[in-house]
Structures are given as C-alpha cells and as structure tokens.
Design a protein around this motif. Structure first.
Motif, short mmCIF file in Angstrom:
data_model
loop_
_atom_site.label_atom_id
_atom_site.label_comp_id
_atom_site.label_asym_id
_atom_site.label_seq_id
_atom_site.Cartn_x
_atom_site.Cartn_y
_atom_site.Cartn_z
N PRO A 280 113.43 31.45 130.09
CA PRO A 280 113.36 32.83 130.57
C PRO A 280 112.03 33.13 131.24
O PRO A 280 111.06 32.38 131.09
CB PRO A 280 113.55 33.66 129.30
CG PRO A 280 113.04 32.78 128.21
CD PRO A 280 113.39 31.38 128.62
N HIS A 292 110.28 38.45 126.97
CA HIS A 292 110.86 37.49 127.90
C HIS A 292 112.22 38.01 128.37
O HIS A 292 112.87 38.78 127.66
CB HIS A 292 111.01 36.12 127.24
CG HIS A 292 109.70 35.43 126.98
ND1 HIS A 292 108.89 35.74 125.91
CD2 HIS A 292 109.05 34.45 127.70
CE1 HIS A 292 107.81 34.99 125.95
NE2 HIS A 292 107.87 34.21 127.02
N ALA A 293 112.60 37.61 129.57
CA ALA A 293 113.84 38.12 130.15
C ALA A 293 114.43 37.10 131.10
O ALA A 293 113.74 36.19 131.58
CB ALA A 293 113.57 39.44 130.88
N VAL A 294 115.75 37.27 131.38
CA VAL A 294 116.43 36.45 132.37
C VAL A 294 116.82 37.34 133.54
O VAL A 294 117.14 38.52 133.35
CB VAL A 294 117.68 35.78 131.76
CG1 VAL A 294 117.27 34.77 130.71
CG2 VAL A 294 118.63 36.81 131.16
N CYS A 304 116.64 42.65 135.04
CA CYS A 304 116.42 41.55 134.11
C CYS A 304 116.89 41.98 132.73
O CYS A 304 116.82 43.16 132.37
CB CYS A 304 114.96 41.10 134.09
SG CYS A 304 113.81 42.35 133.49
N LEU A 305 117.36 41.02 131.96
CA LEU A 305 117.85 41.25 130.61
C LEU A 305 116.84 40.67 129.62
O LEU A 305 116.54 39.47 129.66
CB LEU A 305 119.22 40.59 130.42
CG LEU A 305 119.81 40.65 129.01
CD1 LEU A 305 120.13 42.10 128.63
CD2 LEU A 305 121.06 39.79 128.92
N VAL A 306 116.30 41.52 128.75
CA VAL A 306 115.33 41.07 127.76
C VAL A 306 116.04 40.21 126.72
O VAL A 306 117.10 40.58 126.19
CB VAL A 306 114.64 42.28 127.09
CG1 VAL A 306 113.69 41.82 125.99
CG2 VAL A 306 113.88 43.10 128.12
N VAL A 307 115.47 39.05 126.45
CA VAL A 307 116.06 38.10 125.52
C VAL A 307 115.02 37.75 124.45
O VAL A 307 113.83 38.04 124.60
CB VAL A 307 116.51 36.82 126.26
CG1 VAL A 307 117.60 37.13 127.26
CG2 VAL A 307 115.32 36.15 126.95
N PRO A 308 115.45 37.15 123.34
CA PRO A 308 114.49 36.74 122.32
C PRO A 308 113.45 35.78 122.87
O PRO A 308 113.72 34.99 123.78
CB PRO A 308 115.37 36.07 121.25
CG PRO A 308 116.73 36.65 121.46
CD PRO A 308 116.85 36.90 122.93
N THR A 309 112.25 35.86 122.30
CA THR A 309 111.16 34.98 122.74
C THR A 309 111.50 33.54 122.38
O THR A 309 111.82 33.25 121.22
CB THR A 309 109.84 35.39 122.06
OG1 THR A 309 109.54 36.75 122.40
CG2 THR A 309 108.70 34.48 122.51
#
Length: 315
Positions: A280, A292-294, A304-309
C-alpha cells in the motif's frame, strides 16, 4: 518563571544576564513549552526548599556564611544549556533513579576551589583556574553527596529519587549527557560562599520529570469553578483543532537518483518506481506517515482506501 534579582558585578554577571535577558523571546512551534504554571510552581517550591538546605550544608561544612537563592526555572534544549556555560566549570554527572537519563549539577570552578580552601581551614579568596587535584576531588565529591541528599528531600512532594553522584567533568563541550535538541529543565541558583559568588545550575531531562509532574495531584486542589474553566478550555481547544485543515499526501516509496541522472532528466523519460505492486501507499502529513492506503476511485474522482498498516515481513 523567574524571580527578579539585581544584576551582580564580577564574572557571573554575563551568565546571569544571558539567562534573564529582557525583551521578546522567539517561540518555536516545533518545541512548545509544556510546563504549565502549576508545574513551574511545584518545581519552584521544591527548588526553594533545596536552596535553603543547600545553604545550610555549605555554611555548616565550610564554616563560612553561605547563601543559595533560586533565580529561575527554564525549559531549554541541551545545546542551549551547554552553550551558556563557562569553560572550564564543574559539572557533576548525577543519576536520579528511578528517573532515567543523566542529570547535571554545575557550578563555577573557582567556587569549588574556594570550598576546598575553606574545608582545609583556609581563608578562601581568589583561586587559580585549574582542575581539581586528586586530593581535592574527593572533598568536593563528599560535599556534593551531602547536597544531593538535600535534593532528594526537596523532591519528596514530587517523586522519590535516589541521587547517585558520578564523574566530574570540566569542559561542557565534551559532556554528552543528552542529544543537542533534547528538552531539559534547568534550575539556576545564585550561590555565595563567603565573598565568592556564581550561578549554579541543575539540568534534568524534561521527559522523565514531566511525567512525574503530571501525576502530582494538582488537579485535586482546584475549585469547581477552576475545574470547569479548565475543562471548557480543553473542549474549545479540541473543537478548534478538529476543524483545522491539514495537507495530506498519498505517496509511493521514494526513488534514489544520482546527481547526473537527475540533471539528465527530460520530458518523456521513464523513472522506474521501487514501490512493490502489492504494497500500500503511505499516507503522510508534514513528512510523518500515520496510515497506509490503496489507490482507487469514488465516482469520477480519484480516491484511496485506508488499509491496515502492513508488517515488515509482509513488505
């Protein structure tokens, strides 16, 4: 945070004027002052108690009238503190368990020699500028050990400390007790031994002492009106910060280029990215990564979509 006192003549005048200079002082927003008025007052009570006990120890040990008076309590960086010291000077390294870090108890070399002269039955007076000898050093260490016991007593309302005297240094530039930008709490005292006078300082790391000051129980002494005003100020500050716009960036991992490659870049050139396809992107603000994001889209807009670190092993 300082108590007024009249300027002194002699070698200490420059140091005292540097610590108490009048006029506006630049404010560094990257290093805000975190000591509240209540914290400063708590330290002031402790150091005034220490100053009285310190003067008693000097008078009884040296058999000469001595006086110690608190001048100021300041929050400085370690570099600012070291730069303001004279060279040479007496710098005693002190550990104060359970507080972490190295603390410094400092006073002028000429005052230390005057103390030694009085302990050996001399009249004091003008002293040569030289380091302490192997015979004089244990005498000063014994005096400092008694003084540090009084510091432990003065700090009892704040926290229990166990001062332990370490080495004695003379050149401030060679003492690496903390990082140059580390915050320190510096207490300055006017110290008189007979006719000799100087500015003595106690320098302590900010973080360990501040954590003890936060738990000093001052909140229990507030009235209901003061507590309500404090809570209202906190709510207003939180509401104001919540609506403050902040610039956010979504970034790939940086790319390293040589100076020649950077100069040779032209429109149409392709710069390969070293960012893994499955990793990400970093969400940053002011150069600090906090999420972090994708990449993706929301309707017609990029998003962007925030995702787990991700863990280091996954990357």
């Amino acid at each position: 945070m300082s108590q007024p006192s009249s300027p002194k003549a002699g070698p200490t005048r420059g140091r005292m004027s540097r610590r108490k200079s009048a006029g506006p002082v630049p404010y560094d927003f990257r290093r805000p002052t975190k000591l509240s008025r209540e914290h400063v007052r708590t330290l002031q009570i402790a150091y005034e108690t220490f100053a009285r006990q310190y003067a008693t120890v000097l008078t009884s040990t040296l058999r000469v009238v001595s006086q110690v008076t608190l001048i100021s309590i300041e929050q400085l960086t370690y570099d600012e503190y070291i730069t303001a010291l004279e060279n040479p000077t007496v710098m005693a390294m002190v550990e104060m368990e359970p507080l972490s870090g190295i603390n410094i108890f400092e006073f002028s070399l000429s005052t230390a020699l005057v103390c030694v002269d009085h302990m050996l039955g001399g009249p004091g007076g003008k002293q040569p500028q030289r380091p302490l000898t192997d015979i004089e050093t244990p005498l000063i260490q014994g005096l400092l050990t008694r003084v540090l016991a009084e510091l432990r007593y003065a700090y009892e309302p704040i926290t229990e400390i166990r001062p332990k005297l370490g080495s004695i240094e003379y050149n401030p530039q060679f003492v690496q007790a903390a990082g140059s930008s580390d915050a320190m709490i510096v207490a300055s005292f006017e110290m008189r031994v007979g006719t000799e006078e100087c500015v003595a300082t106690i320098c302590m790391p900010f973080g360990p002492l501040f954590s003890k000051l936060q738990g000093d129980g001052l909140g229990s002494t507030l009235t209901d009106a003061q507590r309500q005003a404090k809570e209202a100020a906190l709510r207003n500050m939180t509401a104001g910060l919540s609506n403050t716009p902040i610039d956010i960036s979504v970034r790939f991992d940086p790319v390293t280029l040589t100076a020649s490659e950077l100069v040779m870049l032209r429109p149409g050139d392709v710069v390969p990215l070293g960012h893994p396809v499955t990793a990400p992107l970093a969400v940053t603000s002011a150069g600090i990564t906090f999420a972090h994001a994708v990449p993706g889209s929301s309707g017609r807009r990029l998003a962007c979509l925030v995702v787990p670190t991700p863990k280091e092993d996954d990357r």
